[in-house]
Design a protein around this motif. Structure first.
Motif, short mmCIF file in Angstrom:
data_model
loop_
_atom_site.label_atom_id
_atom_site.label_comp_id
_atom_site.label_asym_id
_atom_site.label_seq_id
_atom_site.Cartn_x
_atom_site.Cartn_y
_atom_site.Cartn_z
N ARG A 115 -13.24 -24.42 -34.53
CA ARG A 115 -13.46 -24.09 -35.93
C ARG A 115 -14.90 -24.47 -36.26
NH1 ARG A 115 -8.48 -26.71 -39.08
NH2 ARG A 115 -10.05 -28.32 -39.13
N ILE A 116 -15.40 -24.02 -37.37
CA ILE A 116 -16.78 -24.32 -37.78
C ILE A 116 -16.95 -25.83 -37.89
CG2 ILE A 116 -18.47 -24.05 -39.62
CD1 ILE A 116 -17.29 -21.28 -40.10
N GLY A 117 -18.01 -26.35 -37.24
CA GLY A 117 -18.31 -27.78 -37.26
C GLY A 117 -17.75 -28.53 -36.06
N GLU A 118 -16.88 -27.91 -35.26
CA GLU A 118 -16.29 -28.58 -34.09
C GLU A 118 -17.16 -28.35 -32.85
OE1 GLU A 118 -12.30 -27.19 -33.56
OE2 GLU A 118 -11.52 -28.38 -35.23
N LYS A 119 -16.99 -29.28 -31.91
CA LYS A 119 -17.73 -29.19 -30.65
C LYS A 119 -17.01 -28.24 -29.71
CE LYS A 119 -19.88 -33.73 -30.56
NZ LYS A 119 -20.00 -34.99 -29.82
N LEU A 174 -24.24 -21.10 -32.48
CA LEU A 174 -23.90 -22.38 -31.86
C LEU A 174 -25.16 -23.24 -31.79
CD1 LEU A 174 -21.94 -20.78 -28.92
CD2 LEU A 174 -20.90 -22.14 -30.70
N THR A 175 -24.99 -24.56 -31.84
CA THR A 175 -26.11 -25.49 -31.69
C THR A 175 -25.96 -26.20 -30.35
OG1 THR A 175 -26.28 -25.84 -34.07
CG2 THR A 175 -27.29 -27.49 -32.66
N TYR A 176 -27.03 -26.14 -29.55
CA TYR A 176 -27.06 -26.88 -28.27
C TYR A 176 -27.41 -28.32 -28.62
CZ TYR A 176 -28.30 -28.14 -23.48
OH TYR A 176 -28.36 -28.75 -22.26
N LEU A 177 -26.45 -29.23 -28.51
CA LEU A 177 -26.58 -30.58 -29.03
C LEU A 177 -27.64 -31.45 -28.34
CD1 LEU A 177 -22.80 -31.29 -29.72
CD2 LEU A 177 -24.60 -30.71 -31.36
N PRO A 178 -27.84 -31.41 -27.01
CA PRO A 178 -28.85 -32.29 -26.42
C PRO A 178 -30.26 -32.05 -26.97
CG PRO A 178 -27.38 -31.49 -24.70
CD PRO A 178 -27.04 -30.76 -25.96
#
Length: 196
Positions: A154-158, A175-179
């Motif tokens: 869902r939106i906001g989940e990893k 999507l956001t690539y977290l590193p």
């Protein structure tokens, strides 16, 4: 005894016979006589301990060591590993020129560091495949696949611990690539949306 060994022994025997003949011929030549040097007895000198005889005053057949003089030592003679080169020595550099050279070296090093700076890291390309989405009221689930794994988010989940689902619309999923905290967009062609 085979033929090769017989041949080898014959050659060695002939070489030995030739050597013996050469020795006999050389012994027949006249021997050279060498005169030997006869030692000369030193002339006795009468000296008293209180008198000192000057070296030039003594006239004898021996070499007067006093006339040879003192041996002069070269400071370079003691250096075993002294550098030897045919190249001419560099002229001395003035302090002003040294400062200019140091500044040029520093500038060159700074340029080299600027060129050698690696580019900013970039995120890997998205490996996800869009499968679909489901909407129930205000909640939206997105179904993604990567290799043999399926993900529901869902939106906001990893997603896969490296990505976070930010937005979903009919044309794309963001999507956001977290590193690296970089946003990436996955294009979709969603014509049917599942309803619960």
């Amino acid at each position: 005894m085979d033929a090769a060994e017989k041949k080898r022994k014959t050659i060695i025997g002939l070489a030995l016979a030739a050597t013996l003949i050469a020795v006999v011929l050389v012994e027949d030549e006249e021997e050279m006589t060498v005169d030997t040097a006869q030692p000369v007895a030193p002339k006795p000198m009468k000296r008293s301990t209180s008198e000192r005889v000057d070296a030039p005053a003594v006239q004898n057949d021996y070499l007067n060591i006093g006339q040879l003089g003192q041996r002069k030592f070269d400071p370079q003679a003691g250096e075993l590993f002294a550098s030897t080169s045919w190249a001419p020595k560099r002229p001395p550099i003035s302090p002003q020129q040294q400062a200019i050279n140091a500044q040029k070296r520093a500038e060159a090093e700074a340029r080299a560091k600027a060129k050698a700076t690696p580019p900013a890291p970039t995120p890997p390309p998205l490996q996800f495949k869009y499968i679909g989405k489901a909407i129930e009221g205000n909640k939206t689930w997105v179904f993604l696949a990567q290799d043999d794994e399926n993900f529901i988010a869902r939106i906001g989940e990893k997603v896969d611990e490296k990505y976070r689902l930010d937005t979903v619309n009919d044309e794309s999923v963001t999507l956001t690539y977290l590193p690296l905290n970089v946003k990436q967009t996955l294009s979709i062609n969603d014509q049917q949306t599942g309803k619960f």
